[in-house]
Design a protein around this motif. Structure first.
Motif, PDB file in Angstrom:
ATOM      1  N   MET A 173      51.917  15.129  -9.459  1.00  0.00           N
ATOM      2  CA  MET A 173      52.179  14.448 -10.146  1.00  0.00           C
ATOM      3  C   MET A 173      51.719  13.107  -9.344  1.00  0.00           C
ATOM      4  N   GLN A 200      57.199  18.140 -15.269  1.00  0.00           N
ATOM      5  CA  GLN A 200      56.608  18.637 -14.577  1.00  0.00           C
ATOM      6  C   GLN A 200      57.442  20.487 -13.629  1.00  0.00           C
ATOM      7  N   ASN A 251      54.188  22.153 -14.760  1.00  0.00           N
ATOM      8  CA  ASN A 251      53.054  22.336 -13.514  1.00  0.00           C
ATOM      9  C   ASN A 251      53.337  23.816 -13.211  1.00  0.00           C
TER      10      ASN A 251
END
Length: 487
Positions: A173, A200, A251
């Protein structure tokens, strides 16, 4: 000529040579993954001349490989082992990555502005370079800890594996956000970064947990005609999870790791076949990924950045990683100073930083090629210095413990559904003092002898079977938990 046949031939030769070399390297304590990288470099543009210069293809190979590696690592992670170190692992994989990025980024900017080092970057570019290297590499950590059969005191092994399996989202990130900021010329906003990080982790965690539970439910209820199809079905769930999570801005790497943890800690149909398949596939993708990354780099270009890369690499090993580890573990007084030093030393870089370094190249960030070469050099430095000394460091700090024996000498396994355990026992002269018949052997209640091994001969015993000193008995008994319930 680039043909399908040539690609298959050359790829097979590279894998063949890598495996043969890894056997020799293991004897001398050289990390296997380092050898795979070196094989790629040897056959690359500056070696035998194989031309591979597509950062996009390398990134795609890395994405697939990391999904499988993280999933398999999650499957091998036992929840009862990581539960006591869950907070420590999460702090290391989030705050630790952020601190490493800030410290290393500041150092890179200092080198650029106040020294004669051959690097000229802005503060944001320095932070971007640091962010790509801020996470420990899951492939390297899993491979080294398990290939060297390391058992460590103070729950260090599950802590290190949890950190390496879950810290990629933060590094990823930070890398993506910094690329966007540099590419657009906008200002770095802490609120935007915090929001994106929360998205995420939230979507990665929720989707990973849901997919893991669904995978366990499906595999235990579907009745497939061939047990070899179970791991393939599970692999498809892993890739669906990764892509679905990425589509909603979560993610995917965190999600597939959580899927692995959920699946690995549940009762699973055809577990043995699934584990064998995933272990073999993990080694294959590791070899392909590291060879591809080795082919991608041009070694002659690293000569120009060797000096500055060495300074940055040493700073990360000696300053940035230890400071971030000690600060993150400061609240936990039950962790000894020796353990903190060891965790600091296992800050291995590997495939993940190199793959993350391809993102600035693809985004055409100014100076991204130099950035990529620096990351690659530091990865080699980390694998050589830290990777080759992990076992020695554990012994020096007196944190290693003897490896527990896995399985039994008979090579017999039972399905998980049978709530029993198998052990083996070697008979001594003292055990045969009361008689040499099986009925004379004092065994715990609820324990039976399945097989007797005498040399290369296997005997199915009964109560009157004659036993000799040195015979090995395969024992089957109820699990202790079940015994307590029955009593």
């Amino acid at each position: 000529m680039i043909t399908a046949e040539n690609i298959l031939l050359i790829g097979s030769i590279l894998i063949f040579i890598s495996i043969l070399i890894s056997k020799t390297g293991y004897r001398f304590g050289i990390p296997t993954l380092l050898l795979f990288l070196l094989v790629g470099m040897l056959f690359g543009s500056d070696g035998l001349g194989i031309q591979f210069n597509s950062a996009e293809d390398a990134q795609f190979i890395g994405m697939i490989s990391l999904s499988i590696i993280l999933f398999t690592g999650g499957m091998d992670t036992r929840f009862h082992e990581i539960k006591p170190v869950l907070t420590q692992g999460i702090l290391l994989s989030t705050i630790g990555v952020l601190l490493t990025t800030l410290l290393t980024g500041w150092f890179i900017y200092y080198l650029s502005c106040h020294t004669r080092a051959d690097i000229h970057v802005t503060m944001l570019a320095g932070m971007l370079l640091a962010a790509t290297m801020s996470s420990t590499d899951s492939a390297s950590v899993f491979s080294l800890l398990r290939s060297q059969r390391m058992n460590l005191k103070e729950n260090l092994r599950p802590m290190l594996e949890l950190e390496s399996g879950s810290n990629d989202p933060m590094a990823y990130m930070l890398t993506i956000v910094l690329i966007q900021v540099i590419g657009s010329g906008s200002n770095l906003e802490a609120g935007v970064i915090a929001r994106d990080l929360l998205m995420q982790f939230f979507f990665g965690g929720v989707i990973g947990y849901a997919a893991g539970k669904f995978g366990v439910w499906l595999l235990n209820r579907i009745n497939l005609p061939n047990t070899s199809l179970y791991p393939i079905l599970l692999l498809s769930i892993v890739f669906i999870t990764f892509t679905a999570t990425d589509l909603v801005k979560g993610n995917g790497y965190l999600a597939v790791y959580i899927v692995g943890v959920i699946v690995g800690n549940a009762r699973l149909a055809s577990r043995k076949e699934t584990q064998t398949f995933m272990d073999g596939l993990t080694w294959l993708v590791q070899i392909i990924m590291f060879i591809a990354l080795g082919l991608l780099v041009n070694p002659h270009e690293m000569i120009d950045i060797a000096g500055v890369a060495l300074l940055i690499g040493v700073f990360m090993i000696v300053v940035a990683r230890p400071v971030s580890v000690f600060l993150c573990l400061l609240p936990f007084r039950n962790i000894s100073g020796r353990a903190r030093v060891f965790v600091s030393w296992v800050g291995l870089r590997g495939a993940v930083p190199i793959i993350f370094a391809t993102y600035p190249v693809i985004a055409q960030i100014p100076g991204s090629n130099q950035l990529f070469n620096i990351v690659f050099f530091i990865t080699l430095l980390s694998l050589v210095i830290q990777g080759m000394s992990i076992s020695q460091m554990a012994r020096w700090l007196k944190l290693d413990i003897p490896q527990e024996k896995e399985g039994n000498e008979f090579g017999v396994e039972l399905p998980e559904e049978i709530d029993t355990r198998l052990d083996d026992l070697t008979l001594t002269a003292d055990m045969l003092k009361e008689g040499n018949r099986l009925t004379h052997i004092d065994l715990p209640q609820g324990t039976l002898v399945m097989l007797v091994k005498r040399g290369n001969e296997f005997i199915i015993p009964n109560g009157q079977t004659e036993l000799h000193e040195g015979d090995k008995l395969l024992l089957i008994s109820e699990n202790k938990q079940k015994k307590r319930q029955n009593t």
